[in-house]
Design a protein around this motif. Structure first.
Motif, PDB file in Angstrom:
ATOM      1  N   UNK A  37      -0.857  -3.980   0.525  1.00 44.62           N
ATOM      2  CA  UNK A  37      -0.831  -2.840   1.429  1.00 44.62           C
ATOM      3  C   UNK A  37      -1.908  -1.873   0.956  1.00 44.62           C
ATOM      4  N   UNK A  38      -2.230  -0.903   1.789  1.00 40.17           N
ATOM      5  CA  UNK A  38      -3.146   0.143   1.373  1.00 40.17           C
ATOM      6  C   UNK A  38      -2.754   1.463   2.008  1.00 40.17           C
ATOM      7  N   UNK A  39      -3.187   2.538   1.365  1.00 40.59           N
ATOM      8  CA  UNK A  39      -2.931   3.865   1.897  1.00 40.59           C
ATOM      9  C   UNK A  39      -4.162   4.727   1.702  1.00 40.59           C
ATOM     10  N   UNK A  40      -4.719   5.166   2.820  1.00 47.09           N
ATOM     11  CA  UNK A  40      -5.878   6.051   2.799  1.00 47.09           C
ATOM     12  C   UNK A  40      -5.403   7.494   2.771  1.00 47.09           C
ATOM     13  N   UNK A  41      -6.241   8.407   2.301  1.00 47.07           N
ATOM     14  CA  UNK A  41      -5.854   9.820   2.244  1.00 47.07           C
ATOM     15  C   UNK A  41      -5.434  10.347   3.605  1.00 47.07           C
ATOM     16  N   UNK A  42      -4.269  10.979   3.655  1.00 46.71           N
ATOM     17  CA  UNK A  42      -3.781  11.559   4.895  1.00 46.71           C
ATOM     18  C   UNK A  42      -3.244  10.570   5.904  1.00 46.71           C
ATOM     19  N   UNK A  43      -3.163   9.306   5.519  1.00 40.88           N
ATOM     20  CA  UNK A  43      -2.673   8.278   6.449  1.00 40.88           C
ATOM     21  C   UNK A  43      -1.446   7.580   5.881  1.00 40.88           C
ATOM     22  N   UNK A  44      -0.732   6.897   6.762  1.00 38.58           N
ATOM     23  CA  UNK A  44       0.432   6.154   6.325  1.00 38.58           C
ATOM     24  C   UNK A  44       0.005   4.850   5.645  1.00 38.58           C
ATOM     25  N   UNK A  45       0.891   4.371   4.802  1.00 37.39           N
ATOM     26  CA  UNK A  45       0.641   3.097   4.157  1.00 37.39           C
ATOM     27  C   UNK A  45       0.626   1.995   5.211  1.00 37.39           C
ATOM     28  N   UNK A  46      -0.316   1.050   5.091  1.00 33.28           N
ATOM     29  CA  UNK A  46      -0.420  -0.003   6.099  1.00 33.28           C
ATOM     30  C   UNK A  46      -0.540  -1.377   5.446  1.00 33.28           C
ATOM     31  N   UNK A  59      -5.428  -6.888  11.669  1.00 33.94           N
ATOM     32  CA  UNK A  59      -6.597  -7.113  12.518  1.00 33.94           C
ATOM     33  C   UNK A  59      -7.843  -6.430  11.945  1.00 33.94           C
ATOM     34  N   UNK A  60      -7.644  -5.303  11.296  1.00 29.62           N
ATOM     35  CA  UNK A  60      -8.778  -4.526  10.793  1.00 29.62           C
ATOM     36  C   UNK A  60      -9.529  -5.208   9.650  1.00 29.62           C
ATOM     37  N   UNK A  61      -8.889  -6.196   8.998  1.00 27.48           N
ATOM     38  CA  UNK A  61      -9.540  -6.859   7.865  1.00 27.48           C
ATOM     39  C   UNK A  61      -9.782  -8.341   8.111  1.00 27.48           C
ATOM     40  N   UNK A  88     -11.667   2.488   2.436  1.00 24.24           N
ATOM     41  CA  UNK A  88     -11.342   3.342   1.301  1.00 24.24           C
ATOM     42  C   UNK A  88      -9.854   3.677   1.299  1.00 24.24           C
ATOM     43  N   UNK A  89      -9.182   3.373   0.192  1.00 22.39           N
ATOM     44  CA  UNK A  89      -7.736   3.563   0.104  1.00 22.39           C
ATOM     45  C   UNK A  89      -7.266   3.170  -1.292  1.00 22.39           C
ATOM     46  N   UNK A  90      -6.015   3.490  -1.553  1.00 26.21           N
ATOM     47  CA  UNK A  90      -5.337   2.924  -2.720  1.00 26.21           C
ATOM     48  C   UNK A  90      -4.686   1.624  -2.247  1.00 26.21           C
ATOM     49  N   UNK A  91      -4.951   0.550  -2.950  1.00 17.08           N
ATOM     50  CA  UNK A  91      -4.438  -0.765  -2.590  1.00 17.08           C
ATOM     51  C   UNK A  91      -3.272  -1.131  -3.510  1.00 17.08           C
ATOM     52  N   UNK A  92      -2.175  -1.563  -2.882  1.00 15.86           N
ATOM     53  CA  UNK A  92      -0.962  -1.894  -3.605  1.00 15.86           C
ATOM     54  C   UNK A  92      -0.636  -3.380  -3.456  1.00 15.86           C
ATOM     55  N   UNK A  93      -0.299  -3.990  -4.557  1.00 16.40           N
ATOM     56  CA  UNK A  93       0.208  -5.355  -4.550  1.00 16.40           C
ATOM     57  C   UNK A  93       1.716  -5.302  -4.361  1.00 16.40           C
TER      58      UNK A  93
END
Length: 116
Positions: A37-46, A59-61, A88-93
């Motif tokens: 998953x990832x979370x960009x500043x000011x956005x929800x985790x996706x 779809x975005x990747x 650009x985001x924090x990526x979570x495993x």
């Protein structure tokens, strides 16, 4: 319990590549659904990608990112090519012992910054 530790994040120029790694401990991941998953500043985790026999991508990747796993090393990877500023985001495993549903285990995250 499964512990997940991500690595491989950093700063890269747009169009470049990075490979994230997720080292698991506590249990062998061969029977776990693994993902990113990832979370960009000011956005929800996706959701980004997952693998458990079948791989799924946001779809975005799709076409740029590849998720893979090495069960012998208890490690999951995310190869990211043709990176864009919006990656650009924090990526979570993440890991789950169930085939469907929410992921029970999360890593601490690794920062990916793509400069345009």
């Amino acid at each position: 319990q499964v512990q997940l530790v991500e690595s491989g994040g950093g700063l890269v120029q747009a169009g470049g590549s990075l490979r994230l790694s997720c080292a698991a401990s506590g249990r062998t991941i061969s029977s776990y659904r693994m993902g990113w998953f990832r979370q960009a500043p000011g956005k929800e985790r996706e959701f980004v990608a997952s693998t458990f026999g079948i791989t799924y991508y946001a779809d975005s990747v799709k076409g740029r990112f590849t998720i893979s796993r090495d069960n012998a090393k208890n490690t999951v990877y995310l190869q990211m090519n043709s990176l864009k500023a919006e990656d650009t985001a924090v990526y979570y495993c993440v890991a789950s012992g169930a085939r469907v549903g929410p992921y029970e285990y999360w890593g601490q995250g690794t920062q990916v910054t793509v400069s345009s």
